[in-house]
Structures are given as structure tokens and as C-alpha cells.
Design an enzyme around this catalytic site. Structure first.
Site, PDB file in Angstrom:
ATOM      1  CB  CYS A  42      -8.508  -1.510  -5.205  1.00 57.38           C
ATOM      2  SG  CYS A  42      -7.586   0.060  -5.281  1.00 57.38           S
ATOM      3  CG  ASP A  44      -2.910  -1.370  -4.103  1.00 55.97           C
ATOM      4  OD1 ASP A  44      -1.956  -2.163  -4.255  1.00 55.97           O
ATOM      5  OD2 ASP A  44      -2.908  -0.450  -3.264  1.00 55.97           O
ATOM      6  NE  ARG A  46      -0.186  -2.033  -1.989  1.00 51.89           N
ATOM      7  CZ  ARG A  46      -0.309  -1.064  -1.086  1.00 51.89           C
ATOM      8  NH1 ARG A  46       0.511  -0.990  -0.073  1.00 51.89           N
ATOM      9  NH2 ARG A  46      -1.268  -0.155  -1.205  1.00 51.89           N
ATOM     10  CG  HIS A  98      -6.711  -2.848  -0.908  1.00 51.72           C
ATOM     11  ND1 HIS A  98      -5.539  -2.226  -0.558  1.00 51.72           N
ATOM     12  CD2 HIS A  98      -7.209  -2.136  -1.949  1.00 51.72           C
ATOM     13  CE1 HIS A  98      -5.332  -1.199  -1.367  1.00 51.72           C
ATOM     14  NE2 HIS A  98      -6.325  -1.116  -2.218  1.00 51.72           N
ATOM     15  CB  CYS A 101      -7.530   1.328  -0.127  1.00 52.90           C
ATOM     16  SG  CYS A 101      -8.014   1.857  -1.782  1.00 52.90           S
TER      17      CYS A 101
HETATM   18 CO    CO Z   1      -6.873   0.555  -3.192  1.00 52.17          CO
END
Ligand code: CO
Length: 214
Positions: A42, A44, A46, A98, A101
Site C-alpha cells: 500500500c 500508506d 506508515r 496492512h 488501511c
Molecule cells: Co493502506
């Protein structure tokens, strides 16, 4: 005009520290890359691929998009997979989702976010496919967690259907697709137990992993 000097400065420090530890580090990488792994994850912020598995530049080939989705007609992702498998010769493809998400949670809530909702239609497809088992989960957080896992499983299955992956298997080449999930709450990765290394085992492994929970 701002030029983000703190990031440029941080880069200078980082490059210097890498060269301190290994004077030939960048020289070696400039000649060629030979990563052993392809990571599909992803976008993302993080979930940075290299950091969470402790790998250096040059050690992992990375494709990221919102929701770690592998779509059969997405030339971007398909090209990454083809290049990784056929040119770089990676032997392991990791699809890593994750928990928490935003893309997965948005696809469950039905909230509108604009253009990205069209992309997240692929995650909603996963939710629809598994609606009966998701409906059994009353707790909204647990339901979102489970959809994050199911999304990884379905995207692993999609990787298994990519032509360059099937061609590698048909030629007797070694290539394993792994489904992992990362927990941003504790920084730990978990293997979802869906690991496919040939087209013969794909369907049976898929059925087993779907049945194995809930
Ligand atoms: Co995500």
C-alpha cells in the site's frame, strides 16, 4: 518558492553515512540492481517496504498503490511484475497489506473521497465476494481487519493469474507468491499462510486459506 531544504539536507547526511559504512555502496548499485524480492504494498506512509523488512537500497523492488491492489488491466503493476520476474529474475513476490488501511476502511464505509473511489472499487469487489463471512463479524474494527486480510489473499490470487508469473511457472522456474499483512499498531508483519509456488497448487491453496479463518 520553497525547496524543502530539510529534506535535501537529510539526504546529504544519509548518503554520507552510507558511504562512511561502505565506501563502494553507491558505486556498486550504480552498476546494476539485483533485488531478490518484489514487494507489492500500500502507498500508506506508515508502511515503507525497505524499512520494515530491514533491507537496503538495491535489495527489494517495490510497487505501491492505494490498497495494494493488483488489477489485471493495470499496465503499471503488470509492467512492474513482468520486469521483476523476467528481467530482474526475482524469485519471491510479497503482497503486503496492512491493518487500519484507509483504502480498505473507505471501501467498507461507503464514504465518498472522489476519483480514488473508482480504484477502491477493486477492494469493494473483494468485500462483495466475501460478504457472507464478513457479515458474521459484528465488531467493525475486526471486520475491517478481516477485509484487509482478504484483500491481500485476493491480490495474491491476482498475481498468480498474471501472464508473466504463469509463464515462469510453465517454464519450470522458481517463483513464490507470498501474502503478508503488517500491523501499524505494533510494527510487526504476519504471514497469512497463502504461499503459492506453482499453478497446480494455486486453487487448492486459495481454498484452504479462505477456509482457514472465520
Ligand atoms: Co493502506
Amino acid at each position: 518558492m520553497k525547496h524543502l531544504p530539510h529534506l535535501i539536507d537529510a539526504n546529504r547526511h544519509w548518503a554520507a553515512s552510507m558511504t562512511d559504512r561502505d565506501p563502494d555502496f553507491f558505486k556498486r548499485l550504480a552498476d546494476q540492481q539485483k533485488p531478490q524480492y518484489l514487494w507489492i504494498g500500500c502507498s500508506d506512509s506508515r508502511v515503507p517496504a525497505n524499512e520494515i523488512v530491514g533491507l537496503l537500497p538495491g535489495e527489494i523492488f517495490v510497487h505501491r498503490n492505494v490498497g495494494n491492489v493488483v488489477v489485471h488491466s493495470d499496465l503499471n503493476c503488470l509492467s512492474v511484475i513482468q520486469f521483476a520476474v523476467e528481467i530482474l529474475g526475482v524469485r519471491d513476490i510479497i503482497v503486503c497489506g496492512h491493518y487500519r488501511c484507509g483504502g480498505v476502511m473507505a471501501s467498507l464505509s461507503g464514504a465518498r473521497h472522489g476519483l480514488v473511489d473508482n480504484w477502491l472499487g477493486h477492494v469493494r469487489d473483494v468485500a462483495e465476494r466475501h460478504e457472507p463471512s464478513l457479515q458474521d463479524i459484528a465488531d467493525p474494527d475486526a471486520k475491517a481487519d478481516r477485509l484487509c486480510e482478504l484483500n491481500v489473499i485476493e491480490q495474491v490470487a491476482n498475481v498468480c493469474r498474471v501472464t508473466s508469473v504463469g509463464d515462469r511457472w510453465a517454464a519450470g522456474g522458481q517463483l513464490t507468491i507470498h501474502g503478508w499483512i503488517y500491523d501499524i499498531r505494533d510494527g510487526l508483519l504476519r504471514d497469512l499462510g497463502f504461499c503459492v509456488d506453482g499453478s497446480e497448487t494455486f486453487q487448492a491453496e486459495y481454498a484452504r486459506v479462505i477456509k482457514s479463518r472465520h
